[in-house]
Design a protein around this motif. Sequence first.
Motif: not given
Length: 410
Positions: A38, A45, A50
């Motif tokens: 990435e 994560r 949330k």
Amino acid sequence: MVAADHVVIVGAGEAGARVAHELASHDWPGPITLLGAEDRPVYERPPLSKETVVADDPRPVEPYRERPLRDQGVQVRSGVTVTTADTSAREVGLSTGDVLGYDRLVLATGARARRVPGLPASVPTLRTYDDALALRAGLRGGTDLLVVGGGLIGLELAAAARGFGLAVTVVEAGSRVLQRAVPDPVAEELAARHEREGVDLRLSTSVDAVAQEGDRWVVTLSDGSVHRVDVLVQAVGSVPEVGLAESAGLVVADGIVVDEQLRASADGVWAVGDCCRGPIAMLGRDGEVEKRRVESWRMAHDQAVVAAAAIRGEDAVLDAVPWFWSDQYDLSLQVSGVADAARRWVARPEPDGSRVHLGLDDADRLVCAAGAGRAAVAKDVRKAERIIRAGTPVDPAALVDPALPLRPSP
Ligand SMILES: Cc1cc2nc3c(=O)[nH]c(=O)nc-3n(C[C@H](O)[C@H](O)[C@H](O)COP(=O)(O)OP(=O)(O)OC[C@H]3O[C@@H](n4cnc5c(N)ncnc54)[C@H](O)[C@@H]3O)c2cc1C
């Protein structure tokens, strides 16, 4: 430890970054290279399903914001995928075309979102920060969400979407939510809460067809109902990222198989985090220790600490009790231990009206503690974890008596 040994870590998630940090902060004398596919700094994560999907300012949570890994002496190379690993020559091939030699190799390649067979590839999943940003945009402007999968991530998204006032349907193929990692009574409590919040929870139901109609999805379920929604997501678990390990000839069986020091099957190679299947010490009290793949933030962390110690030549072994949490509405789900190792359950009432469910094995040892509530639940699950770790038989009557503290038998 050989002076100046080069440690190459593949995967810059929680597990890989933690190995790098643990080596750097223990003055590893050689170079440490952390390679991440990435193209962004390391991030956490758990917030993705949330805070990130609801936040006004959804910046990724970086675990090492205070002192970035680069400042700790780690060579971080983002946006670089490791495409080959030769464990005899001790070399890895990179997407840049470079070949990098190593003395110790750590595979921390994590997992990718599982996809429901037959659904169009365009149906989103949630695994990366970019996935979370896309979902956030949909939820903030959306009117209805359909989630395929009643697991932790699906239910967290359902709760977040209800917070925005979306109409929410959760479709779960199983007969209850949250599968085997969460005991029945806790799963039932959470399902009931979602229904009270207005979530349309469809159990024992699957998706028959998905089509796109303008900017809406048309979803046909196995119960015959047809849903037109503007946000659709599939959240049906994940599969370990083991392609590199397999092509390198390592032993892989639902994860890269590792020992209690997180060593994989080739010399000088370790594997940590969601990509590995390692021993769960508490599941070996009556014989051979069972190996499992555990997808949880704390297990990734614990494995990384032990692997880094083993790389440094110390004899630490992994004896962590699995633990994970999930936040839904104002409830925090906490699960310590292994739910499916329990043969019977007792419930301990908490002062706030919630309950901690305690699972015992055939020898009356505590093997799981779980509850969905607030501070009191979290506190007692934490205390119960010490009893699980001790592994000695307990008196079930004492466990459920709120007048008695939760602690291991003397
Ligand atoms: C949305 C979401 C919510 C979660 N919530 C919770 C929670 O509430 N509680 C909890 O306990 N756990 C939670 N988890 C699980 C937890 O985040 C994971 O267990 C943890 O991130 C595992 O860390 P990891 O480093 O093993 O894998 P990952 O975080 O997946 O990192 C692996 C990294 O390796 C990279 N990579 C893979 N292959 C290569 C390659 N060949 N070359 C270079 N790089 C590569 C990947 O791109 C990725 O960045 C959640 C997970 C998700 C997705």
